[in-house]
Design a protein around this motif. Sequence first.
Motif, PDB file in Angstrom:
ATOM      1  N   LEU A 143       0.951  -1.469  -0.018  1.00  5.64           N
ATOM      2  CA  LEU A 143      -0.429  -0.246   0.440  1.00  5.64           C
ATOM      3  C   LEU A 143       0.790   1.230   0.091  1.00  5.64           C
ATOM      4  O   LEU A 143       0.607   2.252  -0.637  1.00  5.64           O
ATOM      5  CB  LEU A 143      -0.497   0.127   0.912  1.00  5.64           C
ATOM      6  N   ILE A 144       1.550   1.543   0.287  1.00  3.99           N
ATOM      7  CA  ILE A 144       2.452   2.160   0.418  1.00  3.99           C
ATOM      8  C   ILE A 144       3.366   2.033  -0.704  1.00  3.99           C
ATOM      9  O   ILE A 144       3.225   3.470  -0.930  1.00  3.99           O
ATOM     10  CB  ILE A 144       3.859   2.047   1.644  1.00  3.99           C
ATOM     11  N   GLU A 145       3.918   1.030  -1.123  1.00  2.78           N
ATOM     12  CA  GLU A 145       3.982   1.429  -2.424  1.00  2.78           C
ATOM     13  C   GLU A 145       3.223   2.021  -3.535  1.00  2.78           C
ATOM     14  O   GLU A 145       3.542   2.696  -4.361  1.00  2.78           O
ATOM     15  CB  GLU A 145       4.497   0.196  -3.188  1.00  2.78           C
ATOM     16  N   VAL A 146       2.086   1.405  -3.527  1.00  2.94           N
ATOM     17  CA  VAL A 146       0.654   2.605  -4.701  1.00  2.94           C
ATOM     18  C   VAL A 146       0.384   3.795  -4.107  1.00  2.94           C
ATOM     19  O   VAL A 146       0.598   4.496  -4.584  1.00  2.94           O
ATOM     20  CB  VAL A 146      -0.265   1.569  -4.554  1.00  2.94           C
ATOM     21  N   ALA A 147       1.005   4.349  -2.958  1.00  2.00           N
ATOM     22  CA  ALA A 147       0.307   5.497  -2.171  1.00  2.00           C
ATOM     23  C   ALA A 147       1.988   6.917  -3.263  1.00  2.00           C
ATOM     24  O   ALA A 147       2.284   6.689  -3.566  1.00  2.00           O
ATOM     25  CB  ALA A 147       0.521   6.192  -0.611  1.00  2.00           C
ATOM     26  N   ASP A 148       0.611   8.099  -2.975  1.00  2.00           N
ATOM     27  CA  ASP A 148       1.814   8.844  -4.267  1.00  2.00           C
ATOM     28  C   ASP A 148       2.246   9.315  -2.772  1.00  2.00           C
ATOM     29  O   ASP A 148       3.581  10.148  -3.207  1.00  2.00           O
ATOM     30  CB  ASP A 148       1.192  10.091  -4.127  1.00  2.00           C
ATOM     31  N   LEU A 149       1.292   9.823  -1.730  1.00  2.00           N
ATOM     32  CA  LEU A 149       2.094  10.547  -0.379  1.00  2.00           C
ATOM     33  C   LEU A 149       1.889   9.977   0.674  1.00  2.00           C
ATOM     34  O   LEU A 149       0.486   9.111   0.633  1.00  2.00           O
ATOM     35  CB  LEU A 149       1.057  11.764  -0.722  1.00  2.00           C
TER      36      LEU A 149
END
Length: 172
Positions: A143-149
């Motif tokens: 999820l951290i990888e997919v997030a932009d911020l």
Amino acid sequence: MEAKGYIHLYTGNGKGKTTAAIGLAIRAIGAGKRVFIGQFVKGMPYSELNALKHFPELEIKQYGLDCFIENNPTQRDIEAACDGLKDVEKQIEAGYYDVIILDEVCIALYYKLFKSDNLISIIQKKAVSTEVVLTGRYAPAELIEVADLVTEMKEIKHYYNQGVPAREGIEF
């Protein structure tokens, strides 16, 4: 040209993740945007529900039953979360909302109420201009990888550790 909406992730063991997301929701409403908030795991009458019902541009739904954080989730808890994820998918696909907040979705993942790849495939269906905000402790790496911020709220000191219980209007 359509403005790009980003994926925000507010995580960490510190206080303020939901509060930050609600602050963003109010700012978006002030700019004329429509907001949807889906609260995972939560099913109790938190004080923010009383305040947010005064904003017709905002819809809020809870996808939790009683608080199971001190116990293990039941099959009913899992079903409520999965039904909530299906509803979120419909909200995203409809394209009506400018901002979609999935409050405590990381907690739902942590307790294995549904899988992170299911969540990721749903949020990737968002319209280009839709802003998506995800909150909760224990955000998984994917999820951290997919997030932009990604913002991590870090607890330095908390009065809860001195035995102060959660207070209405402050923590719930």
